[in-house]
Design an enzyme around this catalytic site. Structure first.
Site, PDB file in Angstrom:
ATOM      1  N   ASP A  25       0.806  -1.214   0.001  1.00  0.00           N
ATOM      2  CA  ASP A  25      -0.085   0.121  -0.167  1.00  0.00           C
ATOM      3  C   ASP A  25       0.916   1.348   0.047  1.00  0.00           C
ATOM      4  OD1 ASP A  25      -2.160  -1.740   0.208  1.00  0.00           O
ATOM      5  OD2 ASP A  25      -2.171  -1.674   2.369  1.00  0.00           O
ATOM      6  N   HIS A  53      -4.646  -1.847  -5.577  1.00  0.00           N
ATOM      7  CA  HIS A  53      -4.141  -0.750  -6.242  1.00  0.00           C
ATOM      8  C   HIS A  53      -5.017   0.342  -6.659  1.00  0.00           C
ATOM      9  CE1 HIS A  53      -0.330  -3.649  -7.151  1.00  0.00           C
ATOM     10  NE2 HIS A  53      -0.704  -3.544  -6.049  1.00  0.00           N
TER      11      HIS A  53
HETATM   12  P1  GDP Z   1      -0.700   0.253  -3.538  1.00  0.00           P
HETATM   13  O1  GDP Z   1      -1.347  -0.985  -3.185  1.00  0.00           O
HETATM   14  O2  GDP Z   1       0.740   0.530  -3.335  1.00  0.00           O
HETATM   15  O3  GDP Z   1      -0.865   0.573  -5.061  1.00  0.00           O
HETATM   16  O4  GDP Z   1      -1.220   1.464  -2.783  1.00  0.00           O
HETATM   17  P2  GDP Z   1      -2.649   1.656  -2.485  1.00  0.00           P
HETATM   18  O5  GDP Z   1      -3.633   2.237  -3.532  1.00  0.00           O
HETATM   19  O6  GDP Z   1      -3.248   0.349  -1.746  1.00  0.00           O
HETATM   20  O7  GDP Z   1      -2.883   2.836  -1.097  1.00  0.00           O
HETATM   21  C1  GDP Z   1      -2.442   3.981  -1.149  1.00  0.00           C
HETATM   22  C2  GDP Z   1      -3.365   5.083  -0.943  1.00  0.00           C
HETATM   23  O8  GDP Z   1      -2.990   6.209  -1.188  1.00  0.00           O
HETATM   24  C3  GDP Z   1      -4.460   5.130  -2.057  1.00  0.00           C
HETATM   25  O9  GDP Z   1      -5.569   5.446  -1.772  1.00  0.00           O
HETATM   26  C4  GDP Z   1      -4.036   6.343  -3.179  1.00  0.00           C
HETATM   27  O10 GDP Z   1      -4.770   6.690  -3.835  1.00  0.00           O
HETATM   28  C5  GDP Z   1      -3.439   7.117  -1.840  1.00  0.00           C
HETATM   29  N1  GDP Z   1      -1.997   7.847  -2.363  1.00  0.00           N
HETATM   30  C6  GDP Z   1      -1.224   7.680  -3.145  1.00  0.00           C
HETATM   31  N2  GDP Z   1      -0.314   8.497  -3.177  1.00  0.00           N
HETATM   32  C7  GDP Z   1      -0.756   9.530  -2.145  1.00  0.00           C
HETATM   33  C8  GDP Z   1      -0.021  10.662  -1.757  1.00  0.00           C
HETATM   34  O11 GDP Z   1       1.033  11.219  -2.049  1.00  0.00           O
HETATM   35  N3  GDP Z   1      -0.546  11.203  -0.770  1.00  0.00           N
HETATM   36  C9  GDP Z   1      -2.054  10.753  -0.380  1.00  0.00           C
HETATM   37  N4  GDP Z   1      -2.577  11.671   0.443  1.00  0.00           N
HETATM   38  N5  GDP Z   1      -2.676   9.827  -0.686  1.00  0.00           N
HETATM   39  C10 GDP Z   1      -1.791   8.877  -1.641  1.00  0.00           C
HETATM   40  P1  IMO Z   2      -0.891  -4.165  -2.160  1.00  0.00           P
HETATM   41  O1  IMO Z   2      -0.399  -5.017  -3.474  1.00  0.00           O
HETATM   42  C1  IMO Z   2      -0.971  -4.682   2.169  1.00  0.00           C
HETATM   43  C2  IMO Z   2      -0.563  -8.721   3.558  1.00  0.00           C
HETATM   44  C3  IMO Z   2      -1.932  -9.295   4.300  1.00  0.00           C
HETATM   45  C4  IMO Z   2      -1.356 -10.275   5.373  1.00  0.00           C
HETATM   46  C5  IMO Z   2      -0.260 -10.942   4.378  1.00  0.00           C
HETATM   47  C6  IMO Z   2      -0.682 -12.248   3.923  1.00  0.00           C
HETATM   48  O2  IMO Z   2      -2.104  -3.534  -2.094  1.00  0.00           O
HETATM   49  O3  IMO Z   2       0.201  -3.258  -1.501  1.00  0.00           O
HETATM   50  P2  IMO Z   2      -2.233 -12.858   1.923  1.00  0.00           P
HETATM   51  O4  IMO Z   2      -3.656 -12.498   1.602  1.00  0.00           O
HETATM   52  O5  IMO Z   2      -1.448 -12.387   0.721  1.00  0.00           O
HETATM   53  O6  IMO Z   2      -1.758 -14.302   2.278  1.00  0.00           O
HETATM   54  O7  IMO Z   2      -1.741 -12.053   3.152  1.00  0.00           O
HETATM   55  O8  IMO Z   2       0.122  -9.932   3.521  1.00  0.00           O
HETATM   56  N1  IMO Z   2      -1.103  -8.400   2.189  1.00  0.00           N
HETATM   57  C7  IMO Z   2      -1.190  -6.889   1.767  1.00  0.00           C
HETATM   58  N2  IMO Z   2      -0.904  -5.932   2.624  1.00  0.00           N
HETATM   59  N3  IMO Z   2      -0.956  -4.471   0.735  1.00  0.00           N
HETATM   60  C8  IMO Z   2      -1.253  -5.569  -0.096  1.00  0.00           C
HETATM   61  O9  IMO Z   2      -1.045  -5.457  -1.376  1.00  0.00           O
HETATM   62  C9  IMO Z   2      -1.059  -6.907   0.536  1.00  0.00           C
HETATM   63  N4  IMO Z   2      -1.096  -8.212   0.080  1.00  0.00           N
HETATM   64  C10 IMO Z   2      -1.010  -9.248   1.122  1.00  0.00           C
HETATM   65  O10 IMO Z   2      -2.810  -8.323   4.772  1.00  0.00           O
HETATM   66  O11 IMO Z   2      -0.792  -9.531   6.411  1.00  0.00           O
HETATM   67 MG    MG Z   3      -2.856  -1.666  -1.807  1.00  0.00          MG
END
Ligand code: GDP
Ligand code: IMO
Ligand code: MG
Length: 456
Positions: A25, A53
């Site tokens: 994340d 994502h």
């Molecule tokens: P990923 O799994 O690595 O793609 O990340 P996620 O999308 O799960 O979580 C990142 C969150 O932060 C999302 O809701 C994005 O829209 C948000 N986000 C990304 N970059 C920024 C930033 O620079 N500032 C803020 N406030 N939010 C961001």
């Molecule tokens: P993105 O791509 C955050 C974490 C789960 C758990 C561990 C194992 O959005 O960054 P799983 O279901 O994969 O066997 O869970 O890994 N986990 C993540 N945490 N972002 C993710 O993906 C994750 N994918 C798995 O919360 O602790």
């Molecule tokens: Mg994510």
């Protein structure tokens, strides 16, 4: 005997990978979307629908789980590589959701070698977690293991998306179902018959109340979804190499995070796949030597979802404040993310194992308004100062963070478009990261929108 290599025979690297340097994340989706403009294809190489994502384009938010984030650019090829475990129903749901919003998904290709996540994998994932939770509750907090200083057993806190069981079946081989098998009825029947024979006794023991898995039903469901997806299933290894021969540039999208990597993460509190950049080779068939750029994405602080140690965790009001401002609630499960100060021991390690050539720093805007920022630069383990990240969760659980203090910055950053527009406190924070990690910060992100990004 040749005495030197012929440089002309070595293909020049023309590919990039975006990889998370923390526990997921980090904002990978946003960065992939941004870099996709400069590439011809975007490819997922690991994980499955555990990933979430988010990409925000002109105020519209898209949450992608299996489909590469580059899909939002018209005309780009999007590929789900062989290293991904594909929940075909979730994928169909995601395709439908994007189609409803007018996104063209006709460029999607799915590797015939990718493994399918079937209903029984998800069932198994949930039941194993329930079992671990029960066992953990029986032992903690004063059980016999605790007395010997052991870390108690607990659930991993998985997404319950069947990821671990699907990867385990892949390694077990005979009963595993690949995407190609979903269109081969006889082959599929054979595999499912073995799978059910192996799984039924375990599922019965863990959940006697669950209805038995019936081969004809499981087979019919799998064939039906296979028929829907089969036009997209192909040999993506050959497809990608044909693109490379044509001089096309490929962007690889890492899922999950380096600290969740099955080998290099905080084992056993990890996911089932190789999340780090070197997963590109086994996860797509494109050799890692093709990677010219390894962009490590990191937040300005730390988050983690699920169980496992997190030395800098803030279990207080400040943690709650950062969680709310950063909207730190899971894209996939909606769970509140655990929040903590930036852990540079962890990030230095991740940058090292990925061979990061640059850093994209996200969520810097979230830290605005805090008087003081704490940054973990080392750990103390049993009275000793440690700068190297410990090899597993049990060692990491013993680490106490050693903090450096930095003055915060009051100004909101969401409107900054150039790095020099950042307030002095924010600039100092970025420079401190470059110094401590030893990798240049090439991108600073100050909000979820594509436009809220500074590239240097
Ligand atoms: P990923 O799994 O690595 O793609 O990340 P996620 O999308 O799960 O979580 C990142 C969150 O932060 C999302 O809701 C994005 O829209 C948000 N986000 C990304 N970059 C920024 C930033 O620079 N500032 C803020 N406030 N939010 C961001
Ligand atoms: P993105 O791509 C955050 C974490 C789960 C758990 C561990 C194992 O959005 O960054 P799983 O279901 O994969 O066997 O869970 O890994 N986990 C993540 N945490 N972002 C993710 O993906 C994750 N994918 C798995 O919360 O602790
Ligand atoms: Mg994510």
């Amino acid at each position: 005997m040749p005495t030197s290599l012929n440089p002309a025979s070595t293909p020049s690297p023309s590919c990039s990978v975006v990889v998370g340097l923390q526990w997921g994340d980090e904002g990978k989706g946003k960065l992939v979307d941004l870099l996709a403009a400069d590439h011809h294809a975007v490819v997922r190489y690991n994980g499955g629908a555990n990933a979430g994502h988010s990409v925000v384009v002109k105020g519209d938010r898209y949450s992608l789980h299996l489909i590469p984030s580059g899909i939002l650019y018209p005309g780009k090829a999007a590929v789900i590589g062989n290293g991904v475990v594909v929940d075909p129903w979730k994928l169909a749901e995601e395709l439908d959701g994007l189609a409803k919003r007018g996104v063209d998904t006709s460029g999607l290709r799915i590797s015939s070698r990718a493994h399918a996540v079937l209903q029984y994998h998800k069932l198994e994932d949930g039941l194993r977690e329930n079992l671990l939770k029960r066992v953990g509750a029986e032992r903690a907090p004063s059980g016999p293991d605790q007395a010997q200083g052991a870390v108690p057993v607990s659930e991993i806190g998985t997404t319950r998306r069947g990821i671990g069981p699907a990867y385990a079946d892949k390694v077990q081989r005979a009963s595993a179902v690949r995407m190609a098998d979903l269109s081969r009825p006889e082959q599929l029947r054979e595999k499912l018959a073995i799978a059910l024979a192996l799984k039924e006794p375990m599922l019965r023991a863990l959940a006697p109340e669950e209805p038995a898995l019936e081969l004809p039903k499981v087979l019919d469901q799998a064939l039906a979804i296979g028929a829907r997806l089969s036009p997209m299933v192909c040999d993506t290894t050959q497809y990608l190499h044909a693109m490379l021969r044509d001089g096309k540039r490929i962007l690889f999208e890492g899922a999950n995070g380096s600290l969740l990597d099955v080998d290099h993460g905080t084992y056993p509190y990890v996911t089932g796949s190789t999340c780090i950049a070197s997963g590109v080779g086994p996860g797509t068939g494109v050799p890692s030597t093709r990677l010219g750029r390894v962009l490590g994405v990191m937040k300005a602080y730390s988050t983690r979802v699920g169980s496992g140690p997190m030395p800098t965790e803030l279990k207080n009001e400040l943690g709650d404040r950062i969680r709310v401002k950063g909207r730190e609630f899971g894209t996939t499960t909606g769970r509140p993310r655990r929040v903590g100060w930036l852990d540079l021991v962890a990030v230095r390690y991740s940058a090292m194992i990925n061979g990061a050539t640059g850093i994209a720093l996200t969520m810097l805007d979230v830290l605005a308004g805090l008087d003081e920022l704490m940054v973990c630069s080392a750990y103390r383990v049993g009275g000793e100062l440690v700068r190297d990240f410990p090899p597993d969760a049990y060692d990491l659980a013993k680490a106490e963070p050693v903090y450096a203090r930095m003055p915060g910055f009051a100004e909101e950053l969401g409107a900054c478009r150039q790095r020099r527009e950042l307030p002095a406190g924010a600039q100092r924070y970025v420079e401190m990261i470059e110094r401590e990690v030893g990798v240049p910060v090439e991108v600073v992100s100050v909000g979820p929108d594509r436009a809220q990004t500074m590239v240097s």
